[in-house]
Design a protein around this motif. Structure first.
Motif, PDB file in Angstrom:
ATOM      1  N   THR A  72       0.834  -1.207   0.000  1.00 36.82           N
ATOM      2  CA  THR A  72       0.000   0.000   0.000  1.00 36.82           C
ATOM      3  C   THR A  72       0.869   1.257   0.000  1.00 36.82           C
ATOM      4  O   THR A  72       0.840   2.064   0.934  1.00 36.82           O
ATOM      5  CB  THR A  72      -0.961   0.018   1.211  1.00 36.82           C
ATOM      6  OG1 THR A  72      -1.513  -1.280   1.416  1.00 36.82           O
ATOM      7  CG2 THR A  72      -2.091   1.007   0.968  1.00 36.82           C
ATOM      8  N   ARG A 165      -6.090   9.664   6.441  1.00 36.00           N
ATOM      9  CA  ARG A 165      -4.664   9.703   6.091  1.00 36.00           C
ATOM     10  C   ARG A 165      -3.932  10.817   6.846  1.00 36.00           C
ATOM     11  O   ARG A 165      -2.755  10.676   7.158  1.00 36.00           O
ATOM     12  CB  ARG A 165      -4.507   9.854   4.577  1.00 36.00           C
ATOM     13  CG  ARG A 165      -4.984   8.606   3.868  1.00 36.00           C
ATOM     14  CD  ARG A 165      -4.528   8.473   2.449  1.00 36.00           C
ATOM     15  NE  ARG A 165      -4.808   7.120   1.972  1.00 36.00           N
ATOM     16  CZ  ARG A 165      -4.647   6.730   0.718  1.00 36.00           C
ATOM     17  NH1 ARG A 165      -4.191   7.587  -0.188  1.00 36.00           N
ATOM     18  NH2 ARG A 165      -4.917   5.494   0.356  1.00 36.00           N
ATOM     19  N   GLY A 458      -6.133  -1.798   0.404  1.00 37.57           N
ATOM     20  CA  GLY A 458      -6.722  -0.541  -0.042  1.00 37.57           C
ATOM     21  C   GLY A 458      -7.831  -0.637  -1.056  1.00 37.57           C
ATOM     22  O   GLY A 458      -8.061   0.304  -1.830  1.00 37.57           O
ATOM     23  N   ILE A 463      -8.453   4.129  -6.437  1.00 34.54           N
ATOM     24  CA  ILE A 463      -7.264   4.963  -6.373  1.00 34.54           C
ATOM     25  C   ILE A 463      -6.912   5.454  -7.764  1.00 34.54           C
ATOM     26  O   ILE A 463      -7.445   4.975  -8.765  1.00 34.54           O
ATOM     27  CB  ILE A 463      -6.062   4.205  -5.760  1.00 34.54           C
ATOM     28  CG1 ILE A 463      -5.694   2.985  -6.612  1.00 34.54           C
ATOM     29  CG2 ILE A 463      -6.351   3.796  -4.334  1.00 34.54           C
ATOM     30  CD1 ILE A 463      -4.462   2.247  -6.122  1.00 34.54           C
TER      31      ILE A 463
END
Length: 497
Positions: A72, A165, A458, A463
């Motif tokens: 990740t 995050r 993830g 993404i």
């Protein structure tokens, strides 16, 4: 131009790998388990073989992407770590002193080489073939389920990811220097997306101002992930929308904007859980689970599996799926608990109303969910009872698919299903058998696989894969291909150890 994957070059330092990379290292085991030249065979046509500058090996570029998924990491961090992590260099088949690529090369590789490539089926079929060769897969049962992934362009989702995050970055900072708490900007707990973006920029500046903190890998990796998220959020929030993503429903009161990945996983081998993903399909979020079953079964068999039992939840007990048992001469058993309102008495094939098991409601072809339902008819009065679902007529009046579905001027839009039919009576009797009860206890095992994909690799949110394939089904399929390939390889490594 491109050449076959080059081997580790002769180097006075190559002996370091035997000393530094242990025999039980995951990357060493993966390298020993699989011959990655199949990637070259698949992508060779995307390169010119006669002229031009020597291109980086497609096998090595694919391995960079695989490292990114396993650990990740961002593009920047996976390349940076490859500079000093000897297990990474060993996996990439670089000599210890050999230079690494520029991170921008990964974007070009995805854009120019992976686009229009069916990597999802290719990678799954490869891992299934290895599992069959190693004697890992021996069961004839499949567990099916669907997991959802949020779109990058969903503003609410982006806000949550930014908060998570930034929290990870704060945690990494505090683990190194507790005194930094007093210098951190005030957290954004209740503000919107713009306020969170501003907070993340202030947090980035705080870290960048301290060069000593920036060089610590734990801090730098979290900082780079936050930077990527901020950049993606700014772009998707102001410039772009994900046109392939759709709103799906997790319950009657909860929805998400994104995609569904439909999975078929092998069940068990004696006392050892196989849990190898044998087939996968990526759809938009509003699609039902049940209609994907025939294709999942077909792909699994094409990958070499013998299947006589399919285990799923109530979403898979639709009439068309139950008919699969008759089509195969009852050699196929569908272990899916019957819900009395799933697709019984479906009226017109073109209607394509789908049942959402989580919300216990039907969804129309345009993706709109019924507002309420009611039971009509009485028991034992000569006719079967029916459950009638009521839709928002205001949406129907402006729906682009209203022709043949909504009658102009009608004050309501309903969809009714019969509660009982012969094929469901037969399935209801099957539910009482010991075989059904034994097999249905295995269904929960696929939930752990869904959790691993989301929480470890993830897969809970789409993404970025470069501007050419940043959004849409293509990007989600690439992400799914790498994530499923990773979890299958890890499982095979564990079972063969």
């Amino acid at each position: 131009m491109v050449a076959q994957q080059q081997q580790i070059q002769l180097s006075a330092y190559s002996g370091l790998y035997a000393l530094i990379v242990p025999q039980d290292n995951l990357l060493r085991k993966i390298n020993e388990l699989i011959d990655f030249t199949f990637i070259y065979d698949e992508l060779a046509s995307k390169y010119c073989t006669t002229n031009g500058r020597r291109a980086e090996s497609p096998v090595r570029m694919f391995k960079y992407l695989l490292l990114k998924t396993i650990y990740t990491l961002s593009d920047v961090d996976v390349v940076e770590r490859s500079r000093y992590d000897m297990s990474f260099k060993y996996f990439l088949e670089l000599s210890p002193e050999e230079a690494v690529i520029n991170p921008s090369s990964l974007t070009k590789f995805r854009k120019l080489r992976l686009k229009d490539t069916d990597l999802l089926n290719l990678l799954i079929s490869k891992t299934v073939a290895i599992a069959l060769e190693k004697g890992i897969i021996k069961s004839h049962s499949l567990i099916v389920d669907a997991t959802h992934s949020l779109s990058r362009s969903n503003p609410q989702s982006a806000l949550e990811v930014l908060r998570e995050r930034s929290r990870l970055l704060r945690k990494a900072l505090c683990s190194i220097d507790e005194d930094i708490k007093g210098r951190m900007p005030e957290q954004n707990d209740s503000g919107g997306l713009e306020e969170q973006l501003a907070y993340c920029r202030r947090l980035e500046k705080l870290v960048e101002a301290d060069q000593a903190l920036c060089v610590i890998p734990a801090v730098r990796e979290k900082l780079n992930l936050l930077r990527e998220t901020v950049e993606d959020t700014q772009e998707s929030h102001t410039l772009s929308k994900d046109t392939d993503a759709r709103t799906g429903h997790k319950s009657a009161d909860s929805s998400f904007f994104g995609y569904k990945t439909h999975l078929a996983m092998t069940a068990h081998l004696a006392m050892t859980e196989e849990r190898i993903i044998a087939a996968a399909l990526v759809t938009s979020g509003e699609k039902g689970d049940g209609p994907q079953l025939p294709e999942l079964l077909e792909i699994s068999r094409a990958n070499g599996l013998q299947v006589d039992t399919i285990i799923g939840d109530a979403a898979y007990s639709g009439k068309e799926n139950l008919k699969l048992q008759d089509k195969e001469g009852r050699s196929l058993k569908l272990v899916a608990r019957l819900n009395p309102v799933i697709s019984q008495g479906s009226r017109k094939e073109e209607a394509r109303f789908e049942y959402n098991k989580d919300a216990a409601m039907f969804v129309c072809p345009a993706g709109h969910m019924a507002m309420r339902k009611a039971r009509q008819g009485k028991k034992n009065r000569g006719k079967n009872q029916a459950t009638v679902y009521y839709f928002d007529v205001q949406k129907c009046r402006s729906c682009p698919l209203k022709e043949g579905c909504y009658k102009p001027g009608a004050k309501s839009k309903t969809y009714g299903v019969t509660i009982k039919s012969p094929i469901h009576v037969e399935q209801q009797a099957f539910q009482q058998t010991d075989y059904f009860k034994e097999k249905t206890r295995e269904r929960y095992k696929i939930e752990a696989k869904n959790s691993e994909l989301k929480n470890v690799h993830g897969y809970g949110r789409a993404i970025s894969y470069g501007r050419a394939i940043s959004y849409g089904i293509t990007s989600m399929q690439l992400q799914g291909a790498l994530a499923i390939f990773t979890v299958n390889l890890k499982r095979i490594v564990k079972l063969t150890s």
